[in-house]
Design an enzyme around this catalytic site. Structure first.
Site, mmCIF file in Angstrom:
data_model
loop_
_atom_site.group_PDB
_atom_site.id
_atom_site.type_symbol
_atom_site.label_atom_id
_atom_site.label_comp_id
_atom_site.label_asym_id
_atom_site.label_seq_id
_atom_site.Cartn_x
_atom_site.Cartn_y
_atom_site.Cartn_z
ATOM 1 N N LYS A 11 36.158 52.289 48.703
ATOM 2 C CA LYS A 11 35.976 51.995 50.129
ATOM 3 C C LYS A 11 37.339 51.725 50.740
ATOM 4 C CE LYS A 11 36.887 47.378 49.892
ATOM 5 N NZ LYS A 11 38.041 46.663 50.529
ATOM 6 N N ASP A 136 32.026 42.011 48.565
ATOM 7 C CA ASP A 136 32.085 43.451 48.848
ATOM 8 C C ASP A 136 30.970 44.235 48.190
ATOM 9 O OD1 ASP A 136 35.550 44.612 49.104
ATOM 10 O OD2 ASP A 136 34.116 43.771 50.530
HETATM 11 C C1 LIG Z 1 39.031 41.449 51.049
HETATM 12 C C2 LIG Z 1 37.876 42.384 50.906
HETATM 13 C C3 LIG Z 1 37.626 43.140 52.190
HETATM 14 O O1 LIG Z 1 36.626 44.124 52.026
HETATM 15 O O2 LIG Z 1 38.073 43.383 49.913
HETATM 16 P P1 LIG Z 1 39.153 43.570 48.749
HETATM 17 O O3 LIG Z 1 40.519 43.449 49.321
HETATM 18 O O4 LIG Z 1 38.847 42.513 47.735
HETATM 19 O O5 LIG Z 1 38.870 44.963 48.249
HETATM 20 C C4 LIG Z 1 36.600 41.626 50.502
HETATM 21 O O6 LIG Z 1 36.211 40.742 51.535
HETATM 22 C C5 LIG Z 1 36.700 40.875 49.203
HETATM 23 O O7 LIG Z 1 35.494 41.048 48.530
HETATM 24 P P2 LIG Z 1 35.444 40.734 46.963
HETATM 25 O O8 LIG Z 1 36.621 41.388 46.310
HETATM 26 O O9 LIG Z 1 34.078 41.053 46.486
HETATM 27 O O10 LIG Z 1 35.726 39.189 46.986
HETATM 28 P P3 LIG Z 1 35.018 38.063 46.106
HETATM 29 O O11 LIG Z 1 35.195 38.411 44.660
HETATM 30 O O12 LIG Z 1 33.685 37.754 46.652
HETATM 31 O O13 LIG Z 1 35.973 36.830 46.497
HETATM 32 C C6 LIG Z 1 37.235 36.666 45.894
HETATM 33 C C7 LIG Z 1 37.907 35.526 46.643
HETATM 34 O O14 LIG Z 1 38.287 36.023 47.935
HETATM 35 C C8 LIG Z 1 38.055 35.028 48.930
HETATM 36 N N1 LIG Z 1 37.183 35.586 49.978
HETATM 37 C C9 LIG Z 1 36.524 36.762 49.796
HETATM 38 C C10 LIG Z 1 35.775 37.273 50.844
HETATM 39 C C11 LIG Z 1 35.702 36.549 52.049
HETATM 40 N N2 LIG Z 1 34.981 36.993 53.102
HETATM 41 N N3 LIG Z 1 36.368 35.378 52.192
HETATM 42 C C12 LIG Z 1 37.114 34.886 51.162
HETATM 43 O O15 LIG Z 1 37.736 33.820 51.317
HETATM 44 C C13 LIG Z 1 37.481 33.812 48.228
HETATM 45 O O16 LIG Z 1 38.568 32.952 47.947
HETATM 46 C C14 LIG Z 1 36.956 34.373 46.918
HETATM 47 O O17 LIG Z 1 37.022 33.400 45.890
HETATM 48 N N1 LIG Z 2 34.762 47.218 36.699
HETATM 49 C C1 LIG Z 2 35.876 46.663 37.207
HETATM 50 N N2 LIG Z 2 36.825 47.426 37.774
HETATM 51 C C2 LIG Z 2 37.951 46.864 38.304
HETATM 52 N N3 LIG Z 2 38.226 45.550 38.304
HETATM 53 C C3 LIG Z 2 37.306 44.746 37.726
HETATM 54 C C4 LIG Z 2 36.102 45.267 37.168
HETATM 55 N N4 LIG Z 2 35.386 44.231 36.696
HETATM 56 C C5 LIG Z 2 36.107 43.118 36.951
HETATM 57 N N5 LIG Z 2 37.266 43.415 37.553
HETATM 58 C C6 LIG Z 2 38.278 42.409 37.985
HETATM 59 O O1 LIG Z 2 38.126 42.297 39.420
HETATM 60 C C7 LIG Z 2 39.405 42.314 40.060
HETATM 61 C C8 LIG Z 2 39.279 42.924 41.427
HETATM 62 O O2 LIG Z 2 38.702 44.195 41.226
HETATM 63 P P1 LIG Z 2 38.715 45.314 42.340
HETATM 64 O O3 LIG Z 2 37.363 45.352 42.950
HETATM 65 O O4 LIG Z 2 39.285 46.546 41.747
HETATM 66 O O5 LIG Z 2 39.740 44.780 43.449
HETATM 67 P P2 LIG Z 2 39.685 45.120 45.001
HETATM 68 O O6 LIG Z 2 38.387 44.552 45.505
HETATM 69 O O7 LIG Z 2 40.888 44.422 45.520
HETATM 70 O O8 LIG Z 2 39.748 46.609 45.137
HETATM 71 C C9 LIG Z 2 40.292 43.134 39.125
HETATM 72 O O9 LIG Z 2 41.627 42.712 39.244
HETATM 73 C C10 LIG Z 2 39.712 42.837 37.729
HETATM 74 O O10 LIG Z 2 40.386 41.726 37.149
#
Ligand SMILES: C[C@@](CO)(OP(=O)(O)O)[C@H](O)COP(=O)(O)OP(=O)(O)OC[C@H]1O[C@@H](n2ccc(N)nc2=O)[C@H](O)[C@@H]1O
Ligand SMILES: Nc1ncnc2c1ncn2[C@@H]1O[C@H](COP(=O)(O)OP(=O)(O)O)[C@@H](O)[C@H]1O
Length: 283
Positions: A11, A136
């Site tokens: 995404k 997410d």
């Molecule tokens: C930032 C975003 C934008 O789409 O994507 P990524 O950069 O990770 O791909 C998402 O909100 C990430 O979603 P996801 O990666 O599932 O986050 P989670 O594991 O739920 O949260 C990891 C940490 O990010 C913070 N978190 C996440 C989402 C949110 N709306 N507020 C937060 O403060 C929290 O500290 C949480 O402990």
């Molecule tokens: N199947 C998986 N693929 C990638 N990362 C994973 C997976 N399962 C757990 N993780 C952990 O989750 C963290 C965030 O994963 P990822 O979703 O790839 O990051 P982001 O949401 O920033 O794209 C990684 O750094 C890894 O430690």
């Protein structure tokens, strides 16, 4: 049906505004999710012994912390499914890249096992389980491009014209948690008052990530030579959009050797849903 092979698509956050911090520490977001027709590949084969096994071409991921295992366990506990599953992950998406690789893997696992274990859960039920795995995960479970609010689980479908994207990973790992807990993160962008199509849009995480990881700033500037560039999620991946695939591929061919990249087209319906629907229609 005893086996399934499905994509776990990437995404992009075409914009990401952070509106405030909630009492639980999570942040209220306003973001636009689109899927790409590129991602990880997951192969599922039911086993009768009730065990959940994961193999992966990247050994660092074949462990119980993997979101795939967590998703399978969550569904098994919730549904009291008796069957097990052998899962193989072919990893293509950069980890911690802001393209949702882990969350997408978790969502594809919920969608596949709901069928293979005949749980009969609705997408609402699967999205609810998914939300316990990550903010997410619901957007990948529901499978449509969307404007998201809440922590990322309140989704309003959008219908965007397809576009070609060059996504560049500058080989730095950005922890989502580290960015969201950083004192310098802007957290006060107001909700859009009108249509997002006519608003000024940005990624609120960019300024902080560029400061913490200069390689991300270099990536954004390099991409800017070809097209407007932006970071996705909390990074480190950055993207630029192109009307023609050939233009995106030309930029990819010029990518500095120490960065990784891929070209993919945006889609409104998750390729995981498209593949699953196609396989179910064959039955
Ligand atoms: C930032 C975003 C934008 O789409 O994507 P990524 O950069 O990770 O791909 C998402 O909100 C990430 O979603 P996801 O990666 O599932 O986050 P989670 O594991 O739920 O949260 C990891 C940490 O990010 C913070 N978190 C996440 C989402 C949110 N709306 N507020 C937060 O403060 C929290 O500290 C949480 O402990
Ligand atoms: N199947 C998986 N693929 C990638 N990362 C994973 C997976 N399962 C757990 N993780 C952990 O989750 C963290 C965030 O994963 P990822 O979703 O790839 O990051 P982001 O949401 O920033 O794209 C990684 O750094 C890894 O430690």
């Amino acid at each position: 049906m005893t086996s399934l092979s499905l994509i776990a698509p990437a995404k992009l956050n075409l914009f990401l505004h952070i509106n405030g911090r909630r009492a639980d520490g999570y942040h209220e977001l306003e973001t636009l999710f689109v899927f790409l027709n590129y991602g990880d590949q997951l192969d599922f084969t039911v086993n009768p012994n009730g065990q959940i096994q994961l193999s992966c071409d990247n050994q660092a991921l074949a462990n119980n912390d993997n979101l795939i295992i967590k998703a399978a366990r969550a569904l098994k506990e919730h549904s009291h499914a008796l069957l097990g599953v052998d899962i193989h992950l072919t990893k293509r998406l950069p980890m911690g890249g802001g393209v949702g690789g882990g969350s997408s893997d978790a969502a594809t696992t919920l969608l596949a096992l709901n069928q293979l274990w005949q749980c009969g859960y609705t997408l609402d039920q699967l999205a609810e389980i998914g939300l316990t795995l990550g903010a997410d995960v619901p957007v990948f479970v529901r499978g449509f491009a969307a404007i998201a609010h809440g922590i990322g689980e309140q989704l309003e479908a959008v219908d965007l014209p397809p576009s070609w994207y060059l996504v560049v990973h500058p080989n730095v790992h950005i922890s989502t948690q580290a960015i969201f807990t950083h004192p310098d993160l802007p957290r006060d962008t107001p909700k859009l008052s009108g249509p997002w199509q006519s608003a000024k849009l940005y990624n609120d995480c960019e300024s902080l990530v560029k400061k913490l990881a200069p390689e991300v700033e270099k990536t954004l500037l390099w991409l800017l030579e070809y097209a407007p560039s932006r970071m996705t999620g909390t990074g480190a991946c950055c993207f630029a959009s192109f009307a023609e695939e050939a233009d995106a591929l030309k930029a990819l061919n010029a990518l500095p050797a120490h960065w990784q990249g891929f070209v993919a087209q945006s889609v409104n319906l998750s390729p995981a849903h498209l593949e699953l629907n196609a396989k179910l229609n064959l039955l």
